[in-house]
Design an enzyme around this catalytic site. Sequence first.
Site, PDB file in Angstrom:
ATOM      1  N   GLU A 193      13.475  -3.009  -3.890  1.00 12.88           N
ATOM      2  CA  GLU A 193      12.638  -3.224  -5.139  1.00 12.88           C
ATOM      3  C   GLU A 193      13.266  -3.103  -6.290  1.00 12.88           C
ATOM      4  O   GLU A 193      13.197  -3.879  -7.109  1.00 12.88           O
ATOM      5  CB  GLU A 193      11.460  -2.321  -4.797  1.00 12.88           C
ATOM      6  CG  GLU A 193      10.388  -2.540  -6.087  1.00 12.88           C
ATOM      7  CD  GLU A 193       9.252  -1.701  -5.973  1.00 12.88           C
ATOM      8  OE1 GLU A 193       9.228  -0.686  -5.126  1.00 12.88           O
ATOM      9  OE2 GLU A 193       8.037  -1.617  -6.801  1.00 12.88           O
TER      10      GLU A 193
ATOM     11  N   GLY B 133       0.892  -1.065   0.026  1.00 14.61           N
ATOM     12  CA  GLY B 133      -0.107  -0.043   0.019  1.00 14.61           C
ATOM     13  C   GLY B 133       0.959   1.298  -0.084  1.00 14.61           C
ATOM     14  O   GLY B 133       1.063   1.968   1.229  1.00 14.61           O
ATOM     15  N   TYR B 134       1.352   1.447  -1.093  1.00 16.65           N
ATOM     16  CA  TYR B 134       2.047   2.781  -1.394  1.00 16.65           C
ATOM     17  C   TYR B 134       1.495   3.884  -1.910  1.00 16.65           C
ATOM     18  O   TYR B 134       1.238   4.839  -1.774  1.00 16.65           O
ATOM     19  CB  TYR B 134       3.413   2.434  -2.169  1.00 16.65           C
ATOM     20  CG  TYR B 134       4.593   2.139  -1.201  1.00 16.65           C
ATOM     21  CD1 TYR B 134       4.315   1.332   0.057  1.00 16.65           C
ATOM     22  CD2 TYR B 134       6.106   2.536  -1.335  1.00 16.65           C
ATOM     23  CE1 TYR B 134       5.560   1.085   0.791  1.00 16.65           C
ATOM     24  CE2 TYR B 134       6.844   1.892  -0.648  1.00 16.65           C
ATOM     25  CZ  TYR B 134       6.747   1.190   0.501  1.00 16.65           C
ATOM     26  OH  TYR B 134       7.949   0.999   1.452  1.00 16.65           O
ATOM     27  N   SER B 135       1.370   3.657  -3.337  1.00 15.27           N
ATOM     28  CA  SER B 135       0.795   4.946  -4.197  1.00 15.27           C
ATOM     29  C   SER B 135      -0.556   5.111  -3.736  1.00 15.27           C
ATOM     30  O   SER B 135      -1.392   4.176  -3.252  1.00 15.27           O
ATOM     31  CB  SER B 135       0.831   4.363  -5.953  1.00 15.27           C
ATOM     32  OG  SER B 135       2.092   4.023  -6.096  1.00 15.27           O
TER      33      SER B 135
ATOM     34  N   ASN C  48      11.098   5.600 -14.627  1.00 16.47           N
ATOM     35  CA  ASN C  48      12.285   5.569 -15.028  1.00 16.47           C
ATOM     36  C   ASN C  48      12.755   7.238 -14.963  1.00 16.47           C
ATOM     37  O   ASN C  48      14.146   7.338 -14.889  1.00 16.47           O
ATOM     38  CB  ASN C  48      12.527   5.228 -16.441  1.00 16.47           C
ATOM     39  CG  ASN C  48      12.529   3.611 -16.505  1.00 16.47           C
ATOM     40  OD1 ASN C  48      12.310   2.979 -15.396  1.00 16.47           O
ATOM     41  ND2 ASN C  48      12.858   3.114 -17.633  1.00 16.47           N
ATOM     42  N   GLU C  49      11.818   8.165 -15.011  1.00 15.11           N
ATOM     43  CA  GLU C  49      11.912   9.454 -14.853  1.00 15.11           C
ATOM     44  C   GLU C  49      12.783   9.754 -13.538  1.00 15.11           C
ATOM     45  O   GLU C  49      13.876  10.532 -13.412  1.00 15.11           O
ATOM     46  CB  GLU C  49      10.939  10.473 -15.326  1.00 15.11           C
ATOM     47  CG  GLU C  49      10.766  10.409 -16.857  1.00 15.11           C
ATOM     48  CD  GLU C  49      10.258   9.272 -17.431  1.00 15.11           C
ATOM     49  OE1 GLU C  49       9.448   8.431 -16.453  1.00 15.11           O
ATOM     50  OE2 GLU C  49      10.113   8.966 -18.608  1.00 15.11           O
TER      51      GLU C  49
END
Lengths: 371, 395
Positions: B245, B128-130, B381-382
Amino acid sequence: MDFSFSEEQALLRNSLSRYLADRYSYEAWRKCTHTREGRDPAHWRQFAEMGLFAAPLPEAYGGLGGGAIESMVVMEEFGRSLVVEPFVPTVVIGGGLLAKAGGALADEMLPKIAAGETVMAFAFAEAQGRYNLADLTVTAKKEGNDYVLNGQKSVVLGAPWADRLIVTARTGGTRREAGGVSVFLVEKAAKGVSVRDYAAMSGLRASEIIFENTPGRLIGEDGAALPLLNAVVDRAIAAHLAEANGAIAVLMNATTEYAKTRKQFGRPIGDFQVLQHRMVDMFIAQQQAQSASLMANLKLDAADGSRAVSAAKAAAGKYARAVGEGAVQIHGGIGMTDELNVGHYFKRLVLLETLYGSPDHHLRRMAMLDQ
Amino acid sequence: MDLSFSPQEEAFRQEVCDFVAEAKPKLPKNLGAPEQARLSKDDYLVWHRLLYKKGWVAPAWPKELGGADWSVTQRYIFSTEIAKAGMPTTLPFGLGMVGPVIYTFGSEAQKAKFLPRILSGDDWWCQGYSEPGAGSDLASLRCRAARDGDHYVVNGQKTWTTLAQYADWIFCLVRTDPGAKPQEGISFLLIDMKSPGITVKPIVILDGAQEVNEVFFDNVKVPVENLVGEENKGWTYAKFLLAHERSGLAAPSRSRAALTRLKNIAKTEQLDGEPLIRDPDFAHKLAALEADLMALEFTELRILSQEAKGEKVGSESSILKVAGSEIQQRVADLAMEAVGYYALPDDLSLGDNEAAGPDYARGLAGRYFNLRKASIYGGSNEIQRNIIAKAVLGL
């Protein structure tokens, strides 16, 4: 598995990099490459004393018994300082061919190479042949114990500085056929050698060379040199990949330092994300280019060695171009000047991209080796 | 310089190969076909439990906690051979993420309660991160946990929660101090998915799969003993976890296995009566892709050899994530291209394991669309480029 250098290899690197820092600054390089001669032979003698040429050669011939990793160390340092001295044609190509072929010629020449007593250039390219080592119109015919060579070689890098030439020629077969390719040692002062000298990218010199009934001594077997040539050129490619990494390291460093100090709109241009991301892509390209070089150098003797070399050459060409073009772009106008070192490092990378085959050529070779 | 593995490492590789060769025929067919298969909860668990029984399910965990405690080189060999065999990775949420957070920062009670069940597969964990408003800018998360006696009361929403529909537990970043700076008011909570007030809503993604979900929290009561470490220190644990991760995502060995399968497809597919792999344009693209992959494999080996010597490896994992995910996507792209028209059928409209055309074409387009996520998740990736710019280039 271990990617660290041995103590001897580290020593070799240290003494060479110290020497180059002292004696081969960019200013010195500029001055030297602008002279008529284009190089200072004193460096060659110093390199010989430092054991550079002996390092990768077999002990039986006065070498120190190293190999590709020693050449890699030397060439990476050369790349950092844009050195023009023909280590690869003399030691990797000349030394490599002679050591593999053996015989009296090897006994005679290899100690000279190890001692720095000869400078060689590799005359393999021809106008019609592009990157195909077997596409040859230069011919050699046996006359008595020797051979005589006829035909023209293109863009022979370092030839104006050489006293001996390694020349590929056809002793049989048809154009592009694998069989019938031979390789010769030719004295540059021999009869029938005529040259047109010129300057090439990044401080190098080169020649167009015409042979007219020029005597040459056969290296290895008559008509069976192609596998030998491929093997030695693979080693040369691997060494040049290390050279490119030396140049890439300088460009990366120069570019990030410049981005930290150059101010526009009231802040260092390195604050701008669009430039940060471009430099990160350059950095990733640098890391990948280092990996490609390691792969090529460590896999030279493996069954899939040639395929690994071609993969590395193709990929590294792309990575080097990304760093070179990025470095000029981020330096802006000053990056366009002949005076700044950046452009010359970029040019060295472009030269190395083409030398022994473009990325496209090597991708084709990879695909061909798969079939 | 030495490219070879030690005899002990080679023996270990053989042991892994033997294990997989023996296990594979007895496993559900889905497990050996990573591009095509949609793995069910049971598929994952069968594989997980098999590794658990062998003692191999947690390669990096310490021995005393039930892990294999392998060296980095052994872990590399294991994951490479597993990929080669077409077997899936175990899901990272328990084993690779919350497990290490718990045994590094958690209480003794938490270790005793959760770690054995993570290992055995009895608990399925999700992350539960984003949140809808906190993606790349994770520290702006708002899901609120307010202390009320011996409980926290959690209100808010998480999103992109992978396989939450199967989960028994969720580890959450929650805001415990709304007054503090964004990074300083965050805590790390372990929440039972059966708690009253939790709703899971599926999000269907581009390949038609229900891989991710929204998770809603409506006055969910969480006992304070489920707080990991200290209150308001959750960001530290979150960063620890993110570094773990990244290094596991986009492993070159997975792309290598996919590329090998792609080559076989290109030998079968035809163009003008010739195998596709002989087409100069296709062969060129394939070779260019493989050349990049080969360099990446050596980049991974270089990082590995540093780690094996005990050197600290930090931002290198960001390089692997960026370059690795881009290559992963290119392999999927070329595989989709290779099957021509048979990329077009929607395999969800067909029966399980059924294909409109050749078996190997099934799921390849879905794979391509699915893997667009690879440059978005785990820190886009940014964001990775921002990290490298700052941490490595000093910009």
